[in-house]
Design an enzyme around this catalytic site. Sequence first.
Site, PDB file in Angstrom:
ATOM      1  N   GLY A  29     -12.607   9.900 -54.228  1.00  0.00           N
ATOM      2  CA  GLY A  29     -13.940   9.962 -53.647  1.00  0.00           C
ATOM      3  C   GLY A  29     -14.573   8.589 -53.683  1.00  0.00           C
ATOM      4  CD  GLN A  88     -18.323   4.541 -55.879  1.00  0.00           C
ATOM      5  OE1 GLN A  88     -18.129   5.583 -55.261  1.00  0.00           O
ATOM      6  NE2 GLN A  88     -17.547   4.138 -56.874  1.00  0.00           N
ATOM      7  CB  CYS A 106     -16.678   5.328 -61.939  1.00  0.00           C
ATOM      8  SG  CYS A 106     -17.636   4.851 -60.504  1.00  0.00           S
ATOM      9  CG  LEU A 107     -12.600   3.678 -57.524  1.00  0.00           C
ATOM     10  CD1 LEU A 107     -12.531   3.877 -56.016  1.00  0.00           C
ATOM     11  CD2 LEU A 107     -11.280   3.140 -58.058  1.00  0.00           C
ATOM     12  CG  HIS A 144     -17.961  10.589 -59.808  1.00  0.00           C
ATOM     13  ND1 HIS A 144     -17.777  10.192 -61.103  1.00  0.00           N
ATOM     14  CD2 HIS A 144     -17.907   9.460 -59.063  1.00  0.00           C
ATOM     15  CE1 HIS A 144     -17.629   8.868 -61.141  1.00  0.00           C
ATOM     16  NE2 HIS A 144     -17.693   8.398 -59.904  1.00  0.00           N
ATOM     17  CD  GLU A 145     -17.425   9.610 -55.320  1.00  0.00           C
ATOM     18  OE1 GLU A 145     -18.191   8.637 -55.174  1.00  0.00           O
ATOM     19  OE2 GLU A 145     -16.413   9.552 -56.043  1.00  0.00           O
ATOM     20  CG  HIS A 167     -21.580   6.792 -57.166  1.00  0.00           C
ATOM     21  ND1 HIS A 167     -21.811   5.663 -57.914  1.00  0.00           N
ATOM     22  CD2 HIS A 167     -20.320   7.206 -57.481  1.00  0.00           C
ATOM     23  CE1 HIS A 167     -20.734   5.411 -58.656  1.00  0.00           C
ATOM     24  NE2 HIS A 167     -19.827   6.329 -58.415  1.00  0.00           N
TER      25      HIS A 167
END
Length: 174
Positions: free
Chosen positions: A46, A51, A89-90, A131-132, A135
Site C-alpha cells: 500500500g 508518502q 512503513c516505507l 495504515h494508508e 497517512h
Amino acid sequence: MAIRTICKYPDPVLRQKAKKIPLVDKSIRILVEDMIETMKDNCGCGLAAPQVGVSLRCIVIGMPEEEPYAIINPEFVKRVGEREIEEACLSVPELAGSVKRSESVIVKGLDKNGKPIRVKGRELLSQALEHEIDHLNGVLFIDRVESPEKLRKRKKMKEEEETTETSTSASPDK
C-alpha cells in the site's frame, strides 16, 4: 509512469491532513499510476499520496496475487474487531512495531476513473487500508504503538540476521 521518491519521517508532508480530491482527472490518474509503480518498486502492499509528497486523499493497494488499485477520497464505512499485529512503513524504514488494527473493514471511495468503489478487507488488506488511510490524516504507525517496548529497529535486526548468516556459513580458518 514514473517511480517517485518516498518521503521519510520526519518530512512535514507526512503529518499534514491530505486534501480531498474534487475531480478525478488525467493528473490524478498519472499520480495513481506513479504511486502503483513506486509501491511495486519498494515491495509495498500500500502507498498513500503524502508518502510521495502529494497531500491529496489518494491511496493505492497491491495485495499479493492481485491487481493493484486506487481508492480516491477513501472513507471507512465499517470497522469490526481488534487485533494486535506487527507493522512497518516505507516512510519509517528503520522501525517496526506492534499496533492494534481492526479485524475487518469496509471502505468506500472512488476508483481511478472517478467511479464509486467499495472494498471489504480482512487480515492484510484490512491492515493496509487502515495504515494508508492513517497517512491521509497525518498519522503514522509509530503513533499507534502502545509503548516503546513494542517498537523495534528494523535495520539493526537485518544487520544481526546478516551477521548471523555470515558467521554460521563462513568456513573456519585452519
